[in-house]
Design a protein around this motif. Structure first.
Motif, PDB file in Angstrom:
ATOM      1  N   ALA A   1       0.922  -1.265  -0.085  1.00  0.00           N
ATOM      2  CA  ALA A   1      -0.034   0.063   0.046  1.00  0.00           C
ATOM      3  C   ALA A   1       0.993   1.210   0.039  1.00  0.00           C
ATOM      4  O   ALA A   1       0.541   2.233   0.714  1.00  0.00           O
ATOM      5  N   PRO A   2       1.778   1.499  -0.956  1.00  0.00           N
ATOM      6  CA  PRO A   2       2.653   2.512  -0.976  1.00  0.00           C
ATOM      7  C   PRO A   2       1.941   3.814  -1.831  1.00  0.00           C
ATOM      8  O   PRO A   2       1.119   3.190  -2.458  1.00  0.00           O
ATOM      9  N   ALA A   3       2.117   4.911  -1.650  1.00  0.00           N
ATOM     10  CA  ALA A   3       2.160   6.096  -2.518  1.00  0.00           C
ATOM     11  C   ALA A   3       3.083   5.331  -3.664  1.00  0.00           C
ATOM     12  O   ALA A   3       4.099   5.320  -3.414  1.00  0.00           O
ATOM     13  N   ALA A   4       2.313   5.646  -4.909  1.00  0.00           N
ATOM     14  CA  ALA A   4       3.473   5.231  -5.892  1.00  0.00           C
ATOM     15  C   ALA A   4       3.310   5.928  -7.164  1.00  0.00           C
ATOM     16  O   ALA A   4       2.266   6.218  -7.800  1.00  0.00           O
ATOM     17  N   MET A   5       4.211   6.731  -7.684  1.00  0.00           N
ATOM     18  CA  MET A   5       4.307   7.550  -8.771  1.00  0.00           C
ATOM     19  C   MET A   5       5.410   7.518  -9.403  1.00  0.00           C
ATOM     20  O   MET A   5       6.521   7.286  -8.985  1.00  0.00           O
ATOM     21  N   ASP A   6       5.313   8.002 -10.905  1.00  0.00           N
ATOM     22  CA  ASP A   6       6.389   8.253 -11.652  1.00  0.00           C
ATOM     23  C   ASP A   6       6.251   9.618 -12.213  1.00  0.00           C
ATOM     24  O   ASP A   6       5.367  10.346 -11.977  1.00  0.00           O
ATOM     25  N   VAL A   7       7.714  10.143 -12.234  1.00  0.00           N
ATOM     26  CA  VAL A   7       8.016  11.419 -12.587  1.00  0.00           C
ATOM     27  C   VAL A   7       8.635  11.652 -13.871  1.00  0.00           C
ATOM     28  O   VAL A   7       9.861  10.865 -14.003  1.00  0.00           O
ATOM     29  N   ASN A   8       8.238  12.174 -14.971  1.00  0.00           N
ATOM     30  CA  ASN A   8       8.656  12.389 -15.971  1.00  0.00           C
ATOM     31  C   ASN A   8       9.528  13.976 -16.374  1.00  0.00           C
ATOM     32  O   ASN A   8       8.614  14.494 -16.879  1.00  0.00           O
ATOM     33  N   THR A   9      10.598  14.105 -15.980  1.00  0.00           N
ATOM     34  CA  THR A   9      11.159  15.479 -16.242  1.00  0.00           C
ATOM     35  C   THR A   9      12.519  15.071 -17.196  1.00  0.00           C
ATOM     36  O   THR A   9      13.409  15.591 -17.059  1.00  0.00           O
ATOM     37  N   ALA A  10      12.463  13.629 -17.700  1.00  0.00           N
ATOM     38  CA  ALA A  10      13.519  13.175 -18.646  1.00  0.00           C
ATOM     39  C   ALA A  10      14.993  13.127 -17.671  1.00  0.00           C
ATOM     40  O   ALA A  10      14.950  12.778 -16.825  1.00  0.00           O
TER      41      ALA A  10
END
Length: 318
Positions: free
Chosen positions: A106-115
Motif C-alpha cells: 500500500a505505498p504511494a506510488a508515482m512516476d515522475v517524467n522530467t527526463a
C-alpha cells in the motif's frame, strides 16, 4: 498522516545495468562512425543495452540492491517514486509495478517524467513527503530503456544512449542529526522545451544538441553552486559531483567552472553512455561501490535535460 521530521538521509543505494555491451566498434558496423569520432565529440566508449528486460525489470533490480543495503524490508517503505521517460505502458505506472514485485504494501506510488533531471526531482518529492509527515521511508529510482526510442540508423543520436537503473532509499534523520538531503534547486526553461523530444510523430529521441550544449556550459555552474549554498555547504568541501551524464565535454566544462577542486567528478558517461533519468543514481552508486566517496561526504547531484528542466541537491554519502 505521521508527524513531520526535520529532514531525510540516504541509507541505501544500488544500481543495475544490462549485460549486453555495445561498443563504438559495434556501432561502426551499423552506421558511418568510428571510435575516434565518438570519443572526441561525446567521450563515450561503450554503453549497455537491454534486450529482454523492461524498464520495470531494471528498476526492480536496482531497487532490490538499494533495499538490501539499507537494512530495511520492503514492508518498511511507504512511498515509491520512479523517474523515467521511457516507460512503454501508460498504466500501470512503473512505481506500482515495482512495488508489487518487491512486496511493498500500500505505498504511494508515482512516476515522475522530467527526463534527464528526473532523479533529483524524484528525490525532492520523496524528501518533501517525509518531511511533511505524508510518508516515513521512500524508495526512489531512476531508470531508462532508451534503446526502445533510439533510431539506430541516425549516427548523431544512436552513439549517445544506453539503458540502466539506479536507486536510493530515504529515511528520516534521527534526533539532532543534520539532514542528509539538502534543499532542491529546480526549474525549467520553457522556451527550450522542445530541445530534446520524443513525440508521437517522431517516436525516436531527437535533440538540438548544440543549443543544449551552449545552455549547459554557460548556465549550469552557477546553478550547481547555488545548490551547494542552499545546503550550507562550501563548494570546496564537496566530496563528489555527479552531473547528468550527457556528454563528457559538458561534464568537464561545468566542473572546471564550478570550482569544486577537491571533488571526485563522475564520468560514468564513458562506460554507460547517456541514460537520462538513470544517469545520476547509476553513476553515484558505482562510485560508492568502488569506494571513491567517503561515508558522510557531501555529494552534489545535478540533473538537466529534456523539457528543458533541471534539478539538484546535496546529499550525504551513505
Amino acid at each position: 498522516m505521521t508527524t513531520g521530521v526535520n529532514g531525510t538521509k540516504v541509507i541505501g543505494i544500488g544500481h543495475y545495468q544490462p549485460s549486453k555491451i555495445l561498443t563504438n566498434e559495434d556501432l561502426a558496423k551499423m552506421v558511418e562512425t568510428n571510435d575516434e569520432w565518438i570519443v572526441s565529440r561525446v567521450g563515450i566508449k561503450e554503453r549497455r543495452v537491454a534486450e529482454d528486460e523492461s524498464v520495470a525489470d531494471m528498476a526492480a533490480s536496482a531497487a532490490e540492491k538499494a533495499l538490501a543495503g539499507s537494512g530495511l524490508a520492503a514492508a518498511d517503505v511507504d512511498i515509491v517514486v520512479v523517474a523515467t521517460c521511457s516507460a512503454v505502458d501508460r498504466v500501470p505506472n512503473v512505481a506500482a509495478t515495482v512495488a508489487a514485485r518487491l512486496g511493498i504494501t500500500a505505498p504511494a506510488a508515482m512516476d515522475v517524467n522530467t527526463a534527464c533531471s528526473g532523479f533529483s526531482h524524484a528525490v525532492a518529492v520523496a524528501d518533501h513527503a517525509i518531511r511533511a509527515g505524508a510518508a516515513t521511508r521512500a524508495l526512489v529510482i531512476g531508470v531508462e530503456k532508451l534503446s526502445d526510442f533510439t533510431d539506430w540508423t541516425d549516427r548523431s543520436t544512436c552513439i549517445l544512449f544506453g539503458d540502466g537503473a539506479g536507486a536510493v532509499v530515504l529515511a528520516p534523520v534521527e534526533g539532532d542529526e543534520a539532514p542528509g538531503v539538502g534543499p532542491v534547486v529546480w526549474g525549467s526553461v520553457p522556451e527550450m522545451s522542445t530541445a530534446v523530444r520524443i513525440s508521437a510523430e517522431h517516436p525516436y529521441i531527437n535533440q538540438d544538441g548544440q543549443s543544449v550544449f551552449r545552455w549547459a556550459t554557460t548556465t549550469l555552474a552557477p546553478l550547481a553552486r547555488k545548490t551547494a549554498e542552499a545546503a550550507g555547504v562550501d563548494i570546496g568541501d564537496v566530496g563528489a559531483v555527479v552531473f547528468h551524464q550527457a556528454n563528457l565535454r559538458i561534464i568537464e566544462g561545468i566542473a572546471k567552472r564550478l570550482g569544486a577542486d577537491n571533488a571526485v567528478i563522475a564520468r560514468d558517461i564513458v562506460e554507460s553512455g547517456n541514460t537520462s533519468a538513470a544517469s545520476v543514481p547509476l553513476a553515484l552508486s558505482k562510485m560508492v561501490a568502488r569506494g571513491e566517496i567517503a561515508s558522510g561526504a557531501p555529494v552534489l547531484l545535478f540533473g538537466f535535460g529534456g523539457g528543458l528542466t533541471y534539478a539538484g541537491q546535496i546529499i550525504r554519502c551513505p
